[in-house]
Motif scaffolding. Sequence first.
Motif, PDB file in Angstrom:
ATOM      1  N   HIS A 275       0.799  -1.218   0.000  1.00  0.00           N
ATOM      2  CA  HIS A 275       0.000   0.000   0.000  1.00  0.00           C
ATOM      3  C   HIS A 275       0.840   1.280   0.000  1.00  0.00           C
ATOM      4  O   HIS A 275       0.314   2.347  -0.311  1.00  0.00           O
ATOM      5  CB  HIS A 275      -0.942   0.010   1.203  1.00  0.00           C
ATOM      6  CG  HIS A 275      -1.868  -1.167   1.243  1.00  0.00           C
ATOM      7  ND1 HIS A 275      -2.693  -1.486   0.193  1.00  0.00           N
ATOM      8  CD2 HIS A 275      -2.088  -2.099   2.207  1.00  0.00           C
ATOM      9  CE1 HIS A 275      -3.391  -2.573   0.501  1.00  0.00           C
ATOM     10  NE2 HIS A 275      -3.047  -2.965   1.720  1.00  0.00           N
ATOM     11  N   SER A 318       1.259  -8.743   5.154  1.00  0.00           N
ATOM     12  CA  SER A 318       0.219  -9.360   5.988  1.00  0.00           C
ATOM     13  C   SER A 318       0.626  -9.477   7.453  1.00  0.00           C
ATOM     14  O   SER A 318      -0.222  -9.641   8.326  1.00  0.00           O
ATOM     15  CB  SER A 318      -0.130 -10.744   5.449  1.00  0.00           C
ATOM     16  OG  SER A 318       1.000 -11.609   5.499  1.00  0.00           O
ATOM     17  N   ASP A 350      -7.268  -5.972   6.767  1.00  0.00           N
ATOM     18  CA  ASP A 350      -7.475  -5.488   5.404  1.00  0.00           C
ATOM     19  C   ASP A 350      -7.538  -3.973   5.327  1.00  0.00           C
ATOM     20  O   ASP A 350      -7.061  -3.363   4.370  1.00  0.00           O
ATOM     21  CB  ASP A 350      -8.768  -6.083   4.817  1.00  0.00           C
ATOM     22  CG  ASP A 350      -8.631  -7.568   4.514  1.00  0.00           C
ATOM     23  OD1 ASP A 350      -7.484  -8.039   4.418  1.00  0.00           O
ATOM     24  OD2 ASP A 350      -9.666  -8.241   4.384  1.00  0.00           O
ATOM     25  N   GLU A 351      -8.129  -3.335   6.317  1.00  0.00           N
ATOM     26  CA  GLU A 351      -8.325  -1.889   6.253  1.00  0.00           C
ATOM     27  C   GLU A 351      -7.299  -1.100   7.058  1.00  0.00           C
ATOM     28  O   GLU A 351      -7.280   0.130   6.999  1.00  0.00           O
ATOM     29  CB  GLU A 351      -9.732  -1.532   6.753  1.00  0.00           C
ATOM     30  CG  GLU A 351     -10.855  -2.132   5.936  1.00  0.00           C
ATOM     31  CD  GLU A 351     -10.787  -1.703   4.469  1.00  0.00           C
ATOM     32  OE1 GLU A 351     -10.501  -0.517   4.219  1.00  0.00           O
ATOM     33  OE2 GLU A 351     -11.018  -2.551   3.588  1.00  0.00           O
ATOM     34  N   LYS A 354      -4.297   0.435   4.537  1.00  0.00           N
ATOM     35  CA  LYS A 354      -4.641   0.983   3.225  1.00  0.00           C
ATOM     36  C   LYS A 354      -4.669   2.508   3.279  1.00  0.00           C
ATOM     37  O   LYS A 354      -4.935   3.102   4.312  1.00  0.00           O
ATOM     38  CB  LYS A 354      -6.007   0.451   2.763  1.00  0.00           C
ATOM     39  CG  LYS A 354      -5.977  -0.994   2.318  1.00  0.00           C
ATOM     40  CD  LYS A 354      -7.320  -1.412   1.769  1.00  0.00           C
ATOM     41  CE  LYS A 354      -7.290  -2.846   1.256  1.00  0.00           C
ATOM     42  NZ  LYS A 354      -8.607  -3.287   0.713  1.00  0.00           N
TER      43      LYS A 354
END
Length: 361
Positions: A275, A318, A350-351, A354
């Motif tokens: 990201h 991750s 996941d968030e 980002k």
Amino acid sequence: MPYFTNNSRSAPAGPASTASSMGDISADITISSPPEDSISDLVFSKKSDLLAVASWDKRVRIYNVSGTGANSGKAIYPHEGPVLSVAWSDDGGKLASGGTDNAARLWDVTTGQSTQVAAHDNPIRSVRWFTPQGANAQMVITGSWDKTVKYWDLRQQQPAGSVELLERVYTMDVSRDLLAIGTAEKHIQVINLKNPGTIFESRISPLTWQTRVVTCFPDASGVAIGGAEGRCAFIYLDAKNSSSEFTFKCHRVARARGAGTNVYGVNAISFHPVHGTFSTAGADGTFHYWDKDSRTKTRGFPHVGGIISATGFNRTGSIFAYAISYDWSKGHQYNTPTYPNKIMLHRVGDEEAKRKDATKY
């Protein structure tokens, strides 16, 4: 007060936000068999699930860490003094390490053997890798308290080159052809590795106190600087981007009683490999994720139970590893036997990391 401050008086500060939800560290995983003394550095391989850890117990440890956080020890090798830095080669086949024994060693993934490959007159504070123009093999870069950076062709015993610096090396990083060096007395020295024998630029850090860490932008357009006063600075190498340079406050805690703020050093800055967001971690025992382009904090996290001395994302982004360990900022007398000393693995949601649309806030 906003987090972010423009370094240029003529340019607007741009969007800034303190809005971010608090992250959860309750499920973070503890790595088994941690070092026996303070953890000075950690880094994931770009090609595998291997995590290397440098420690003041004079050893380098390598762990297998899966994308789920499952982990196990793989290898361990010694130095003759505390180890201060580790770095993987681009192909993931070799690990370089340097420390207070004035030596850099090379560990081979295939053979499991380590050999000395570099030496300085004083401790080696940082090790990195780069590929010279037209070459098909990487060299090791070592930065030392002897005020030099040296380049090592692993096929020969003597350095392939050396650069005199203004002061002792405290921190160093490489991205593409950019080598950024933070030294004593707040000097930030930059080398273009297309011309590795020459200093490309020298400037004084825009931060007030001692430089703790420098981390190159992934696109090599600039450098992130973390300081002892709980602030970070972002500087660009191209003069046309100078109006985009800024500093921001982090790792500062309002005092429980009375006015004022307790200030803590920024010990680590790590960029997310997917990201492009980044993390900061500090002596206040917290880490946070940020988006430098929109100048927002994407996620904050609670206190982890001790100073965070080193951090790093794995190759997919991750897993975020952070070391809870004494950072030696207050001298040896504060490194007590009861101080926590462990490596934690945070599964990145996941968030969490980002980029955020600053117009939403």
